[in-house]
Design a protein around this motif. Structure first.
Motif, short mmCIF file in Angstrom:
data_model
loop_
_atom_site.label_atom_id
_atom_site.label_comp_id
_atom_site.label_asym_id
_atom_site.label_seq_id
_atom_site.Cartn_x
_atom_site.Cartn_y
_atom_site.Cartn_z
N GLU A 29 45.68 84.45 52.89
CA GLU A 29 45.51 83.05 52.49
C GLU A 29 45.31 82.93 50.98
OE1 GLU A 29 42.56 80.96 54.73
OE2 GLU A 29 43.45 81.50 56.66
N LEU A 30 44.57 83.86 50.40
CA LEU A 30 44.35 83.84 48.96
C LEU A 30 45.67 84.00 48.21
CD1 LEU A 30 41.83 84.07 46.80
CD2 LEU A 30 42.65 86.42 46.62
N ALA A 87 38.85 81.66 38.79
CA ALA A 87 38.67 80.70 39.88
C ALA A 87 38.78 81.39 41.24
CB ALA A 87 39.70 79.58 39.76
N LEU A 88 39.74 82.30 41.38
CA LEU A 88 39.91 83.01 42.65
C LEU A 88 38.75 83.97 42.92
CD1 LEU A 88 43.74 83.80 42.69
CD2 LEU A 88 42.52 81.86 43.72
N THR A 89 38.17 84.52 41.86
CA THR A 89 37.01 85.40 42.02
C THR A 89 35.85 84.64 42.67
OG1 THR A 89 37.64 86.77 40.13
CG2 THR A 89 35.32 86.84 40.80
N ILE A 90 35.62 83.42 42.22
CA ILE A 90 34.53 82.61 42.79
C ILE A 90 34.83 82.30 44.26
CG2 ILE A 90 33.26 80.44 42.65
CD1 ILE A 90 32.66 82.45 40.37
N LEU A 91 36.09 82.01 44.58
CA LEU A 91 36.46 81.77 45.98
C LEU A 91 36.16 83.00 46.83
CD1 LEU A 91 39.92 79.93 45.93
CD2 LEU A 91 37.69 78.96 46.51
N ALA A 92 36.55 84.17 46.34
CA ALA A 92 36.33 85.41 47.10
C ALA A 92 34.84 85.65 47.32
CB ALA A 92 36.97 86.59 46.36
N LEU A 93 34.03 85.40 46.30
CA LEU A 93 32.58 85.58 46.43
C LEU A 93 32.00 84.61 47.46
CD1 LEU A 93 31.65 86.13 42.68
CD2 LEU A 93 31.57 87.85 44.51
#
Length: 199
Positions: free
Chosen positions: A51-52, A68-74
């Protein structure tokens, strides 16, 4: 007017012109790679790496997108640490999340799973760090963010902290992709009001 006075006036005039030019240049640089930010909007937290990867930001062609994607993953770490680590491995590119980093994420996010959510717009201690929907995050740079070639330090702002927190990225020159290098945004923030005995 003597020669000395004439030279003094010329020097003053030159200094004044150079000062005005420097100020004008500084003003024109704001928002042009010096003190700007980029915002990203997401409908939901990706459940897994597939999904990412479907998100347009997954091209990783700017460190802002990778941030931005790093924050989503966290944010995913709360429900599934394994999926979160798999996403972070993708964001780290040629390197994997180390054993030390896995332990660090587990320790920092235990009972503090709200920290990554606090970087989205609308997330405050009063609402338990629940972002507004759709979720929007701003990623900031400063005049020193790109001081070293192929490296970047960017910043995110938490609704529960007075100072912005940083993330570090490294570019792979052969592909132009920006990969996650170091997460420095998991330090403590203000407790959610519902968990704060002194609120």
């Amino acid at each position: 007017m003597g020669l000395f006075d004439a030279l003094k006036n010329i020097a003053k005039s030159t200094i004044r012109k150079e000062a005005v030019t420097a100020i004008n240049n500084a003003v024109s640089n704001v928002g042009k790679g010096k003190n700007s930010s980029e915002s990203f909007t997401f409908q939901s937290i990706p459940s897994n790496l597939e999904e990412l990867k479907k998100l347009p930001e997954a091209k990783l062609d700017t460190p802002f997108k990778t941030a931005a994607l790093t924050i989503l993953a966290l944010c995913r770490h709360k429900e599934s640490p394994d999926d979160a680590i798999e996403m972070l491995n993708f964001l780290k590119g040629p390197e994997d999340v180390s054993t030390y980093e896995k332990g660090f994420f587990k320790e920092r996010l235990a009972e503090r799973e709200y920290i990554p959510f606090s970087y989205f717009n609308g997330a405050t201690p009063q609402n338990g760090y629940t972002p507004t929907n759709p979720m929007t995050i701003a990623v900031y740079e400063n005049p020193y963010s790109f001081d070293n070639e192929h490296w970047a330090t960017l910043w995110v702002k938490s609704g529960g902290a007075d100072n912005m927190r940083s993330l570090k990225f490294r570019q792979k020159p052969s592909t132009g992709e920006w990969f996650l290098n170091d997460i420095q945004c998991l330090s403590d923030i203000r407790l959610p009001t519902e968990k704060d005995a002194w609120a």
